[in-house]
Write an enzyme that holds these catalytic residues in place. Structure first.
Site, PDB file in Angstrom:
ATOM      1  N   ARG A   1       0.044  83.574  79.175  1.00 15.28           N
ATOM      2  CA  ARG A   1      -0.771  82.392  78.969  1.00 15.28           C
ATOM      3  C   ARG A   1      -1.886  82.666  77.970  1.00 15.28           C
ATOM      4  O   ARG A   1      -2.329  83.798  77.804  1.00 15.28           O
ATOM      5  CB  ARG A   1      -1.380  81.918  80.286  1.00 15.28           C
TER       6      ARG A   1
ATOM      7  N   LYS B   1       2.088  75.724  84.377  1.00 21.16           N
ATOM      8  CA  LYS B   1       0.690  75.760  84.778  1.00 21.16           C
ATOM      9  C   LYS B   1      -0.058  74.511  84.302  1.00 21.16           C
ATOM     10  O   LYS B   1      -1.076  74.144  84.901  1.00 21.16           O
ATOM     11  CB  LYS B   1       0.022  77.037  84.274  1.00 21.16           C
TER      12      LYS B   1
ATOM     13  N   HIS C   1      -3.280  77.816  94.544  1.00 20.54           N
ATOM     14  CA  HIS C   1      -2.470  78.760  93.763  1.00 20.54           C
ATOM     15  C   HIS C   1      -1.958  79.823  94.744  1.00 20.54           C
ATOM     16  O   HIS C   1      -2.575  80.873  94.915  1.00 20.54           O
ATOM     17  CB  HIS C   1      -3.345  79.408  92.679  1.00 20.54           C
TER      18      HIS C   1
ATOM     19  N   SER D   1      -2.420  85.893  88.949  1.00 19.93           N
ATOM     20  CA  SER D   1      -1.165  86.389  88.371  1.00 19.93           C
ATOM     21  C   SER D   1      -0.985  87.903  88.572  1.00 19.93           C
ATOM     22  O   SER D   1      -1.897  88.681  88.297  1.00 19.93           O
ATOM     23  CB  SER D   1      -1.167  86.078  86.879  1.00 19.93           C
TER      24      SER D   1
ATOM     25  N   LYS E   1       2.222  87.260  94.807  1.00 16.08           N
ATOM     26  CA  LYS E   1       2.627  86.019  95.487  1.00 16.08           C
ATOM     27  C   LYS E   1       4.152  85.898  95.553  1.00 16.08           C
ATOM     28  O   LYS E   1       4.727  85.670  96.614  1.00 16.08           O
ATOM     29  CB  LYS E   1       2.077  84.775  94.758  1.00 16.08           C
ATOM     30  N   THR E   2       4.785  86.034  94.381  1.00 14.14           N
ATOM     31  CA  THR E   2       6.233  85.840  94.307  1.00 14.14           C
ATOM     32  C   THR E   2       6.957  86.956  95.064  1.00 14.14           C
ATOM     33  O   THR E   2       7.865  86.700  95.863  1.00 14.14           O
ATOM     34  CB  THR E   2       6.676  85.803  92.828  1.00 14.14           C
TER      35      THR E   2
ATOM     36  N   ASP F   1       4.461  79.642  94.083  1.00 13.88           N
ATOM     37  CA  ASP F   1       3.274  79.657  93.227  1.00 13.88           C
ATOM     38  C   ASP F   1       2.264  78.524  93.433  1.00 13.88           C
ATOM     39  O   ASP F   1       1.079  78.736  93.242  1.00 13.88           O
ATOM     40  CB  ASP F   1       3.744  79.629  91.765  1.00 13.88           C
TER      41      ASP F   1
ATOM     42  N   ARG G   1       9.672  87.728  82.478  1.00 13.90           N
ATOM     43  CA  ARG G   1       9.761  86.700  83.527  1.00 13.90           C
ATOM     44  C   ARG G   1      11.182  86.243  83.773  1.00 13.90           C
ATOM     45  O   ARG G   1      12.027  86.309  82.882  1.00 13.90           O
ATOM     46  CB  ARG G   1       8.967  85.470  83.087  1.00 13.90           C
TER      47      ARG G   1
END
Ligand SMILES: Nc1ncnc2c1ncn2[C@@H]1O[C@H](COP(=O)(O)OP(=O)(O)O)[C@@H](O)[C@H]1O
Ligand SMILES: C=C(OP(=O)(O)O)C(=O)O
Ligand SMILES: [Mn+2]
Length: 517
Positions: free
Chosen positions: A51, A190, A209, A227, A231-232, A246, A310
């Site tokens: 990003r 996002k 988030h 990030s 989380k994932t 997410d 990714r």
């Protein structure tokens, strides 16, 4: 005026109703990417592989001037600068075929947005189809918001009134998101997340988030984190059903995913450690910036294009999933922090005030590649564990969380998925297998039955035992070889917490007092 008219787009330019397979064929035919031996589409995104927060704007006008917290994070854009970029986009898309993906954000039909995504690249059309909730059956061309992704349209930076050739602009009045100059698909998802985060608090819903999963008994857990904090990875758990990886909302009836797919990091992806994600990489998935050899074999250990490689896949590629992408009220919340100082305990239990303190602090490190220019962990306080995506003022979101955890008696833990046994460079990242055991212990209720000791620098309650985890790992002052250097480092970080928290002068003393001593 309709958004298509505003963009000067004629209906006959639109490529609609394409299946995933057909879009993937288009992407390959157009030279946008290649298929790996597992059938995933791999694309390279060029200069922008993460990003670009310095290029993300919100148009400042009557609607947003008092409702968006403009500043360094939510960069304001004057309407006339937007008009200039819109003019460029109009000229660029004239007579150009554009893929139209009809999608939806928000799995709760009461709080759902109809989104049209217009893509010049077929690969980003595949991405959009897989990451968002499907809405193909929707009739007509009307939507609540339109996202236009023109990665090959480059702006001229200052001459266009902006910072660089890339731009991500949210215009709430026109109900339009314009993206140009960057092919990193994370910007598309996002941007939609930011739309939801602006709109939902007005309906009394907390946007978050976080990832979410559900035990087979229906108990819901949320994993908040910036990030790269896990989380994932941690929510993909074969023992539990995945709700989403997410972005979620928490309403009076429980939590709901905003999306329909996942966006996992692939760096050093190891089928032994992350089986669910590894198995999801197949036909229909989109890889970004993974190095693939001439025989189509991906090398997940190769970070030469970026550390932020990714993979996008629909939730349906994960076997253990919550079909509805919704769940009840969370019984447990885990705040994930990747502490590069290596001094935050790998797991600690937070009081309600402590939860508010850490939610508002959002301490973590930005990890390599996740944002432009980040090459090694960089300390950050990202309020709500997602400040770059939150248009409103922080207190609005924090207030909602406070009410919800109080009412639902949700338990909150802080988990350091970052360094232990020393700071970044000396210690190591807490082994994933131990973090998973700590998560298991928190979610099973086992941590309600153990004793806790106080961390006298950070004011945190550390469990004395977690099944399967070496007990010295639980206490940073024991896992560091040099106690003096531990003390100094921990105190330095505690001071940083205090300095950061001074940005919230009006917060209740009980919350301030729940922070480091
Ligand atoms: N202890 C740990 N807990 C979680 N993730 C870890 C841990 N150690 C290493 N990792 C790695 O860190 C990365 C976490 O990324 P991810 O789960 O995609 O984060 P997020 O979804 O929050 O952006 C993964 O590449 C994972 O393999
Ligand atoms: C897509 C992103 O989110 P996350 O790393 O939290 O999955 C990102 O920050 O670019
Ligand atoms: Mn993620």
């Amino acid at each position: 005026m309709s958004t298509l008219k505003l963009l000067g787009i004629e209906e006959n330019q639109l490529l609609m109703g394409y299946s995933v397979g057909r879009l993937i064929n288009e992407a390959v035919r157009r030279g946008e990417g290649t298929l790996t031996k597992d059938g995933a589409l791999n694309i390279e995104t060029g200069q922008y592989t993460g990003r670009s927060p310095k290029d993300r704007y919100i148009v400042k006008d009557e609607l947003t001037k008092d409702t968006v917290a403009f500043g360094k994070t939510n960069l304001p854009m004057e309407p006339q600068v937007f008009a200039g970029l819109l003019g460029k986009a109009r000229a660029y898309v004239k007579e150009k075929p554009l893929y139209l993906i009809k999608a939806r954000a928000g799995a709760d039909p009461k709080h759902s947005l109809r989104i049209n995504v217009l893509c010049e690249d077929a690969a980003q059309a595949v991405f959009s189809k897989q990451i968002f909730l499907k809405d193909e059956e929707r009739e007509g061309l009307e939507a609540d918001f339109t996202v236009v992704a023109l990665p090959n349209l480059k702006a001229e930076g200052p001459a266009d009134g902006i910072h660089s050739e890339a731009f991500i602009v949210l215009n709430f009045t026109e109900r339009l998101v314009l993206i140009g100059g960057t092919k990193y698909s994370g910007e598309i998802k996002k941007a939609v997340f930011s739309l939801m985060n602006y709109l939902l608090p007005a309906e009394g819903i907390l946007p978050m988030h976080c990832s979410a999963n559900m035990g087979k008994d229906g108990s819901v857990a949320l994993f908040f984190g910036l990030s790269g904090t896990g989380k994932t990875t941690l929510s993909a758990d074969p023992k539990r059903l995945l709700i989403g990886d997410d972005e979620h909302g928490w309403s009076s009836s429980g939590v709901f995913n905003f999306e329909g797919g996942c966006y996992a990091k692939c760096i050093n992806l190891d089928p032994e450690k992350e089986r669910e994600i590894y198995d999801a990489i197949r036909f229909g998935a989109v890889l970004e910036n993974v190095v693939v050899d001439d025989n189509g074999h991906p090398d997940y250990c190769d970070g030469s294009l970026t550390e932020n490689t990714r993979c996008t896949y629909p939730l349906e590629f994960i076997a253990e999933r919550a079909e509805e992408k919704r769940g009840g009220h969370p019984s447990t919340i885990l705040f994930l922090t990747a502490d590069a100082f290596g001094v935050i305990p790998p797991i600690s239990k937070l009081t309600r005030e402590g939860a508010m303190y850490h939610f508002m602090s959002g301490y973590t490190s930005k990890l390599a590649g996740t944002e432009r220019g980040i090459v090694q962990p960089e300390t950050t306080f990202s309020a709500l564990f997602g400040e770059p995506f939150m248009p409103r003022c922080i207190e609005e979101y924090a207030h909602l969380l406070g009410e919800l955890i109080e009412r639902e008696e949700t338990e909150v833990y802080l988990i350091n998925t970052g360094w232990s046994g020393g700071a970044y460079g000396v210690g190591q990242r807490t082994p994933l297998k131990y973090t998973r055991l700590m998560v298991d212990a928190a979610l099973s209720g086992a941590l309600s039955e153990v004793d806790y000791v106080k961390d006298d620098i950070f004011n945190l309650a550390i469990p004395t035992a977690v099944s399967g985890v070496p007990s010295e790992l639980l206490h940073p002052e024991k896992s560091w070889k040099d106690p003096k250097s531990y003390q100094e480092t921990a105190k330095e970080l505690a001071e940083r917490f205090k300095a950061n928290f001074s940005r919230f002068p009006n917060v209740a003393q009980s919350i301030v007092g729940a922070g480091p001593f």
